[in-house]
Design a protein around this motif. Structure first.
Motif, PDB file in Angstrom:
ATOM      1  N   LEU A  22     -12.622  15.049  -8.998  1.00 53.91           N
ATOM      2  CA  LEU A  22     -12.461  13.949  -8.047  1.00 53.91           C
ATOM      3  C   LEU A  22     -11.101  14.014  -7.366  1.00 53.91           C
ATOM      4  N   VAL A  23     -10.044  14.247  -8.130  1.00 50.66           N
ATOM      5  CA  VAL A  23      -8.697  14.320  -7.566  1.00 50.66           C
ATOM      6  C   VAL A  23      -8.616  15.436  -6.524  1.00 50.66           C
ATOM      7  N   ALA A  24      -9.261  16.566  -6.788  1.00 50.32           N
ATOM      8  CA  ALA A  24      -9.282  17.661  -5.809  1.00 50.32           C
ATOM      9  C   ALA A  24     -10.051  17.246  -4.554  1.00 50.32           C
ATOM     10  N   GLU A  25     -11.160  16.576  -4.727  1.00 50.60           N
ATOM     11  CA  GLU A  25     -11.970  16.122  -3.590  1.00 50.60           C
ATOM     12  C   GLU A  25     -11.197  15.125  -2.721  1.00 50.60           C
ATOM     13  N   LEU A  26     -10.350  14.312  -3.363  1.00 55.98           N
ATOM     14  CA  LEU A  26      -9.565  13.294  -2.649  1.00 55.98           C
ATOM     15  C   LEU A  26      -8.214  13.827  -2.164  1.00 55.98           C
ATOM     16  N   CYS A  27      -7.879  15.069  -2.520  1.00 55.76           N
ATOM     17  CA  CYS A  27      -6.555  15.636  -2.203  1.00 55.76           C
ATOM     18  C   CYS A  27      -5.439  14.814  -2.844  1.00 55.76           C
ATOM     19  N   GLY A  28      -5.671  14.347  -4.052  1.00 55.08           N
ATOM     20  CA  GLY A  28      -4.707  13.542  -4.794  1.00 55.08           C
ATOM     21  C   GLY A  28      -5.427  12.409  -5.499  1.00 55.08           C
ATOM     22  N   ALA A  29      -4.715  11.721  -6.377  1.00 57.71           N
ATOM     23  CA  ALA A  29      -5.315  10.619  -7.145  1.00 57.71           C
ATOM     24  C   ALA A  29      -5.333   9.348  -6.296  1.00 57.71           C
ATOM     25  N   ARG A  30      -6.152   9.345  -5.273  1.00 58.96           N
ATOM     26  CA  ARG A  30      -6.247   8.204  -4.341  1.00 58.96           C
ATOM     27  C   ARG A  30      -7.337   7.252  -4.799  1.00 58.96           C
ATOM     28  N   ILE A  31      -7.088   6.612  -5.925  1.00 63.15           N
ATOM     29  CA  ILE A  31      -8.004   5.625  -6.483  1.00 63.15           C
ATOM     30  C   ILE A  31      -7.237   4.308  -6.530  1.00 63.15           C
ATOM     31  N   TYR A  32      -7.759   3.304  -5.840  1.00 58.11           N
ATOM     32  CA  TYR A  32      -7.021   2.053  -5.671  1.00 58.11           C
ATOM     33  C   TYR A  32      -7.856   0.851  -6.088  1.00 58.11           C
ATOM     34  N   ASP A  33      -7.151  -0.170  -6.589  1.00 58.94           N
ATOM     35  CA  ASP A  33      -7.769  -1.472  -6.776  1.00 58.94           C
ATOM     36  C   ASP A  33      -7.906  -2.105  -5.386  1.00 58.94           C
ATOM     37  N   GLU A  34      -6.852  -2.026  -4.621  1.00 60.16           N
ATOM     38  CA  GLU A  34      -6.862  -2.418  -3.213  1.00 60.16           C
ATOM     39  C   GLU A  34      -6.111  -1.327  -2.459  1.00 60.16           C
ATOM     40  N   ALA A  35      -6.750  -0.746  -1.472  1.00 66.22           N
ATOM     41  CA  ALA A  35      -6.134   0.371  -0.746  1.00 66.22           C
ATOM     42  C   ALA A  35      -4.905  -0.090   0.026  1.00 66.22           C
ATOM     43  N   PRO A  36      -3.860   0.730   0.039  1.00 64.14           N
ATOM     44  CA  PRO A  36      -2.696   0.415   0.867  1.00 64.14           C
ATOM     45  C   PRO A  36      -3.102   0.354   2.341  1.00 64.14           C
ATOM     46  N   ARG A  37      -2.332  -0.350   3.113  1.00 67.72           N
ATOM     47  CA  ARG A  37      -2.644  -0.543   4.533  1.00 67.72           C
ATOM     48  C   ARG A  37      -2.887   0.780   5.265  1.00 67.72           C
ATOM     49  N   ASN A  38      -2.092   1.775   5.016  1.00 67.80           N
ATOM     50  CA  ASN A  38      -2.213   3.059   5.710  1.00 67.80           C
ATOM     51  C   ASN A  38      -2.693   4.165   4.770  1.00 67.80           C
ATOM     52  N   ALA A  39      -3.649   3.853   3.941  1.00 69.34           N
ATOM     53  CA  ALA A  39      -4.166   4.845   2.978  1.00 69.34           C
ATOM     54  C   ALA A  39      -4.747   6.045   3.719  1.00 69.34           C
ATOM     55  N   LYS A  40      -4.481   7.228   3.182  1.00 68.22           N
ATOM     56  CA  LYS A  40      -5.037   8.456   3.741  1.00 68.22           C
ATOM     57  C   LYS A  40      -6.466   8.625   3.220  1.00 68.22           C
ATOM     58  N   PHE A  41      -7.330   9.043   4.112  1.00 73.13           N
ATOM     59  CA  PHE A  41      -8.721   9.317   3.745  1.00 73.13           C
ATOM     60  C   PHE A  41      -8.812  10.732   3.196  1.00 73.13           C
ATOM     61  N   PRO A  42      -9.732  11.002   2.308  1.00 69.88           N
ATOM     62  CA  PRO A  42     -10.652  10.093   1.639  1.00 69.88           C
ATOM     63  C   PRO A  42      -9.969   9.382   0.464  1.00 69.88           C
ATOM     64  N   TYR A  43     -10.556   8.282   0.052  1.00 74.46           N
ATOM     65  CA  TYR A  43     -10.064   7.570  -1.117  1.00 74.46           C
ATOM     66  C   TYR A  43     -11.186   6.759  -1.739  1.00 74.46           C
ATOM     67  N   VAL A  44     -10.922   6.245  -2.942  1.00 74.47           N
ATOM     68  CA  VAL A  44     -11.876   5.431  -3.699  1.00 74.47           C
ATOM     69  C   VAL A  44     -11.232   4.094  -4.000  1.00 74.47           C
ATOM     70  N   THR A  45     -12.010   3.021  -3.878  1.00 73.99           N
ATOM     71  CA  THR A  45     -11.537   1.697  -4.283  1.00 73.99           C
ATOM     72  C   THR A  45     -12.489   1.114  -5.327  1.00 73.99           C
ATOM     73  N   LEU A  46     -11.912   0.345  -6.237  1.00 71.47           N
ATOM     74  CA  LEU A  46     -12.703  -0.390  -7.212  1.00 71.47           C
ATOM     75  C   LEU A  46     -13.110  -1.692  -6.547  1.00 71.47           C
ATOM     76  N   GLY A  47     -14.391  -1.981  -6.566  1.00 68.53           N
ATOM     77  CA  GLY A  47     -14.910  -3.151  -5.867  1.00 68.53           C
ATOM     78  C   GLY A  47     -15.271  -4.287  -6.791  1.00 68.53           C
ATOM     79  N   ASP A  48     -16.276  -5.025  -6.371  1.00 69.37           N
ATOM     80  CA  ASP A  48     -16.718  -6.210  -7.098  1.00 69.37           C
ATOM     81  C   ASP A  48     -17.245  -5.849  -8.484  1.00 69.37           C
ATOM     82  N   ALA A  49     -17.174  -6.823  -9.361  1.00 67.41           N
ATOM     83  CA  ALA A  49     -17.714  -6.674 -10.712  1.00 67.41           C
ATOM     84  C   ALA A  49     -18.334  -7.999 -11.128  1.00 67.41           C
TER      85      ALA A  49
END
Length: 135
Positions: A22-49
């Motif tokens: 996953l980290v390779a696919e995202l070009c880094g550990a771009r996993i966020y609870d809430e993405a930063p304003r200028n997050a680089k794509f691609p990334y993953v966010t944790l959503g509703d539960a």
């Protein structure tokens, strides 16, 4: 001790952040609870539960429905599908360590990939179901 939902969310974030595919696919550990304003794509966010009582007799338990989001602007659905696939592979039936709780199971439920209204962003929605017990 954190609630089962908080412990599960933290363990999912940690597992995704440490998954080399996953980290390779995202070009880094771009996993966020809430993405930063200028997050680089691609990334993953944790959503509703959502959490539900899953107790049986004297045995306490909770069922959790967790939503993860993969975001891409590569052009086309391909990258969103690859990132969603890496998330599914990382988490489906994973043996995660939850603080103060035991993960009984974590299973992939359903995924959708769509183009957002801006016409540039592709969004994969990946849903999981988990069951936890207190330790």
């Amino acid at each position: 001790m954190p609630s089962a939902a908080v412990a599960l969310r933290a363990a999912i974030h940690e597992a995704l952040s440490e998954d080399p595919t996953l980290v390779a696919e995202l070009c880094g550990a771009r996993i966020y609870d809430e993405a930063p304003r200028n997050a680089k794509f691609p990334y993953v966010t944790l959503g509703d539960a959502r959490s539900f009582d899953f107790s049986a007799g004297d045995e306490r338990g909770e069922e959790h429905r967790i939503v993860l989001h993969a975001w891409s602007r590569q052009g086309g659905h391909s990258e969103a599908h690859r990132v969603a696939g890496a998330v599914m592979q990382s988490l489906d039936d994973a043996d995660l360590d939850l603080k103060g709780h035991r993960l009984v199971n974590l299973r992939f439920a359903v995924a959708d990939v769509r183009r957002e209204a801006d016409g540039r962003t592709y969004h994969a929605i990946v849903r999981f179901r988990a069951v936890t017990e207190p330790v």
